[in-house]
Design an enzyme around this catalytic site. Structure first.
Site, short mmCIF file in Angstrom:
data_model
loop_
_atom_site.label_atom_id
_atom_site.label_comp_id
_atom_site.label_asym_id
_atom_site.label_seq_id
_atom_site.Cartn_x
_atom_site.Cartn_y
_atom_site.Cartn_z
N LEU A 14 33.46 10.19 51.65
CA LEU A 14 32.63 9.80 50.51
C LEU A 14 31.32 10.58 50.45
O LEU A 14 30.80 11.05 51.46
CB LEU A 14 32.31 8.30 50.60
CG LEU A 14 33.50 7.36 50.73
CD1 LEU A 14 33.02 5.92 50.80
CD2 LEU A 14 34.51 7.57 49.61
N ASP A 15 30.79 10.65 49.23
CA ASP A 15 29.48 11.27 49.04
C ASP A 15 28.45 10.17 48.80
O ASP A 15 28.75 8.97 48.94
CB ASP A 15 29.50 12.29 47.90
CG ASP A 15 29.91 11.69 46.56
OD1 ASP A 15 29.82 10.46 46.39
OD2 ASP A 15 30.31 12.46 45.67
N ILE A 16 27.26 10.54 48.43
CA ILE A 16 26.17 9.58 48.24
C ILE A 16 26.48 8.57 47.13
O ILE A 16 25.94 7.48 47.10
CB ILE A 16 24.84 10.33 47.97
CG1 ILE A 16 23.65 9.38 48.11
CG2 ILE A 16 24.85 11.00 46.61
CD1 ILE A 16 22.32 10.07 48.15
N TYR A 17 27.40 8.92 46.23
CA TYR A 17 27.77 8.04 45.12
C TYR A 17 28.90 7.09 45.48
O TYR A 17 29.39 6.36 44.64
CB TYR A 17 28.13 8.87 43.89
CG TYR A 17 27.01 9.80 43.50
CD1 TYR A 17 25.83 9.31 42.94
CD2 TYR A 17 27.13 11.17 43.72
CE1 TYR A 17 24.79 10.17 42.62
CE2 TYR A 17 26.09 12.03 43.39
CZ TYR A 17 24.93 11.51 42.83
OH TYR A 17 23.90 12.36 42.52
N GLN A 18 29.35 7.16 46.73
CA GLN A 18 30.38 6.28 47.28
C GLN A 18 31.78 6.53 46.72
O GLN A 18 32.62 5.65 46.73
CB GLN A 18 29.98 4.81 47.13
CG GLN A 18 28.70 4.46 47.86
CD GLN A 18 28.76 4.81 49.35
OE1 GLN A 18 29.64 4.34 50.05
NE2 GLN A 18 27.84 5.64 49.83
#
Length: 135
Positions: A14-18
């Site tokens: 996942l990235d910071i935006y989930q």
């Protein structure tokens, strides 16, 4: 031949935006292609000839997000064979649905590992690759 693989989305995907980071999809597609090559016996076949498959182009479409806990179904098939290159078509869906998350066309060449140059896809090599196009 159409090969289906499954990948479970984990937190480290996942990235910071989930949701799954776009770059991770390239890794998922790569893993599915390796599974395809292993299951078909092509790794051994190409290695015995001193050949490798080298990616030369990727066209990818991001259609929907995937999140932690999703299981993704990756479909991999050989869709086109040219003189010196061929194309894998890959589609990622959420398992159990028709919801397309990613679709991509990955162009590769068969490369002679001694010379580092692409070889022509002819003769036995062509016949073997054409067998992949039949289901």
């Amino acid at each position: 031949m159409n090969k289906t693989s499954l990948i479970k989305v984990r937190g480290f995907h996942l990235d910071i935006y989930q949701h799954v980071n776009n770059a991770r999809y390239l890794e998922f597609l790569e893993e599915a292609r390796w599974q395809y090559l292993e299951d078909s016996g092509d790794i051994e076949y190409f290695t015995s000839l001193g050949y490798a498959w080298a990616i030369v182009n990727i066209n990818i479409n991001y259609r929907a997000s995937a999140y932690m806990g999703d299981t993704l179904e990756l479909s991999t098939s050989l869709s086109n064979i040219g003189n010196k290159s061929a194309v894998f078509h890959q589609v990622i869906t959420k398992e159990g649905t028709d919801k397309v998350v990613v679709d991509a066309d990955i162009t590769f060449v068969v490369m002679d590992q001694k010379t580092g140059k692409a070889v022509e896809i002819t003769g036995d090599l062509l016949t073997r690759m054409q067998a992949h196009m039949k289901d």
